[in-house]
Design a protein around this motif. Structure first.
Motif, short mmCIF file in Angstrom:
data_model
loop_
_atom_site.label_atom_id
_atom_site.label_comp_id
_atom_site.label_asym_id
_atom_site.label_seq_id
_atom_site.Cartn_x
_atom_site.Cartn_y
_atom_site.Cartn_z
N GLU A 317 0.81 -1.22 0.00
CA GLU A 317 0.00 0.00 0.00
C GLU A 317 0.84 1.27 0.00
O GLU A 317 0.31 2.37 -0.17
N ILE A 318 2.16 1.15 0.21
CA ILE A 318 3.03 2.34 0.25
C ILE A 318 3.46 2.69 -1.17
O ILE A 318 4.09 1.87 -1.85
N LEU A 340 12.29 0.45 -2.10
CA LEU A 340 11.59 1.73 -2.11
C LEU A 340 12.22 2.58 -3.20
O LEU A 340 13.42 2.87 -3.15
N ALA A 396 6.10 -1.03 8.56
CA ALA A 396 5.43 -0.18 7.57
C ALA A 396 5.54 1.29 7.95
O ALA A 396 5.79 2.15 7.09
N ALA A 397 5.39 1.59 9.24
CA ALA A 397 5.51 2.98 9.69
C ALA A 397 6.92 3.50 9.46
O ALA A 397 7.12 4.67 9.07
N ARG A 400 7.41 4.25 5.76
CA ARG A 400 6.75 5.51 5.43
C ARG A 400 7.56 6.70 5.93
O ARG A 400 7.68 7.73 5.25
N LYS A 403 10.42 7.16 3.61
CA LYS A 403 9.96 7.77 2.36
C LYS A 403 9.84 9.29 2.51
O LYS A 403 10.25 10.05 1.62
N GLU A 404 9.33 9.69 3.66
CA GLU A 404 9.21 11.12 3.93
C GLU A 404 10.58 11.76 4.13
O GLU A 404 10.85 12.86 3.62
#
Length: 408
Positions: A317-318, A340, A396-397, A400, A403-404
């Motif tokens: 979902e990412i 990623l 997952a966190a 994310r 990614k940020e």
């Protein structure tokens, strides 16, 4: 200990610590698993009370150590549904596969024979066959992948011929998580008269394996990937082939008689176990197998499927995450390998570590597979019986957050 799978994490002392101020989320089980207290206690007890060399002394300590060591050999045999004299202790999967390649493969191969391996092999089940092919004049043939990350069985069937002497492949890919159809591939190989060697390093800790039903000729796995100590592994070989196989290390305790010009070796498995063996580690392996059996395979498999499915879905979902290997289902084992977009796997793993999340980044000792996938490296999250949904949510966190951080 071992009350139920929900509290299994409490049996592993190392998991109670914090890393960079965060609870340790250990997701590198495909590289090595953590050790329950019962395994640690078994190692300590041996060194405190039973430390002696085996098969040599007639005093009490030596006899106790020998008895425990041989009890574990029988335990391993029962664990994989084999006979006691088909179990050889080694230093790990790598050693086992090298001994098979050098002690058996080099003996049966002739110039022009074919060795079939797969493009998804770990280097431990690739480089030894590469070297034996060079030594013997045999040809190395590769089974490629389908688009969904599984072995191309149609191509495998085409490669098999009367020239095929050895077929060597992994039970579970350490990168893709693909569970290969060992029974079918073995049957097809045997139909052309080939010997089958299976790398079980990524399988034995996740689901039951049965040498009787698989029918492969050789099978190898490591203690440290089944919640046991490092430094110990298992080489299973059918009795008739171990009799034919040559030892590749020589020394004490593997002989009946040494004369000036000739040596008479013991029968298998003792003829392969030269010198002082990893006695404490073997005893620790026995404790690890006992731990697994107390929890039970159905419980372990259910938990790992649940956790792996959650990780697969959350990562999928990412935006920018690409997952490698089969879709989530019966052909995928307990790991998820991914990248990623725009972030090197080493950089991603470093950022995840700041969140207490331990994953593997690199080529995973599978460079030909990386070339096939068109990447130089990947990030891998791999799961064990003590991992829970909270672990994959942290994963997952953390992805994310990375990614940020990298603004990709």
């Amino acid at each position: 200990m071992v009350k139920d799978i929900a509290t299994a994490r409490n049996d592993f002392p190392i998991l109670s610590q914090q890393i960079n101020g965060q609870p340790l989320t250990y997701l590198d089980n495909a590289a090595t698993t953590q050790k329950p207290r019962s395994v640690i206690d078994a190692l300590t007890h041996y060194y405190e009370f039973d430390n002696a060399n085996i098969h040599r002394g007639v005093y009490t300590l030596a006899e106790r150590a020998t008895e425990q060591y041989e009890q574990v050999r029988q335990q391993v045999a029962d664990f994989i549904h084999a006979d006691r004299d088909e179990i050889v202790f080694t230093r790990g999967t790598t050693t086992s596969l090298n001994w098979i390649a050098l002690g058996f493969g080099a003996q049966v191969l002739q110039p022009g024979d074919d060795i079939i391996i797969t493009v998804m092999e770990h280097h431990s089940n690739l480089v030894p066959w590469q070297q034996v092919a060079l030594q013997t004049g045999a040809n190395l043939r590769y089974v490629e992948l389908t688009a969904d990350g599984e072995l191309d069985l149609a191509q495998y069937r085409q490669l098999l011929s009367k020239k095929t002497k050895i077929v060597a492949f992994t039970h579970v890919s350490n990168v893709l998580g693909t569970i290969n159809p060992v029974q079918l591939m073995t049957q097809l190989a045997h139909e052309v008269g080939a010997y089958v060697v299976v790398d079980g390093a990524q399988a034995v800790g996740h689901f039951p394996v049965d040498m009787t039903s698989l029918d492969c000729d050789f099978y190898a796995f490591s203690g440290h990937k089944v919640y046991g100590p490092t430094g110990v592994g298992v080489l299973y070989g059918k009795r008739e082939w171990l009799k034919k196989m040559n030892p590749v290390e020589f020394g004490g305790e593997m002989i009946n008689l040494v004369q000036r010009e000739i040596t008479d070796f013991k029968a298998a498995p003792e003829k392969f176990e030269a010198g002082t063996m990893p006695i404490a580690q073997v005893i620790g392996l026995g404790a690890a197998l006992t731990y697994i059996q107390k929890i039970g395979w159905s419980t372990i498999e259910t938990q790992e499927r649940r956790v792996t499915a959650a990780a697969y879905q959350l990562l999928k979902e990412i935006p920018g995450v690409e997952i490698y290997g089969p879709e989530m289902g019966p052909h995928r084992s307990a790991l998820v390998t991914f990248n990623l977009k725009g972030v090197h796997p080493h950089d991603l793993a470093t950022v995840l570590d700041t969140q207490g999340v331990a994953v593997r980044a690199g080529h995973h000792c599978a460079q030909p597979l990386m070339q096939t996938l068109g990447v130089s490296a990947t990030t891998r999250a791999s799961f064990g019986l003590y991992n829970q949904l909270s672990d994959v949510k942290r994963l997952a966190a953390a992805v994310r957050a990375a990614k940020e951080f990298f603004q990709v």
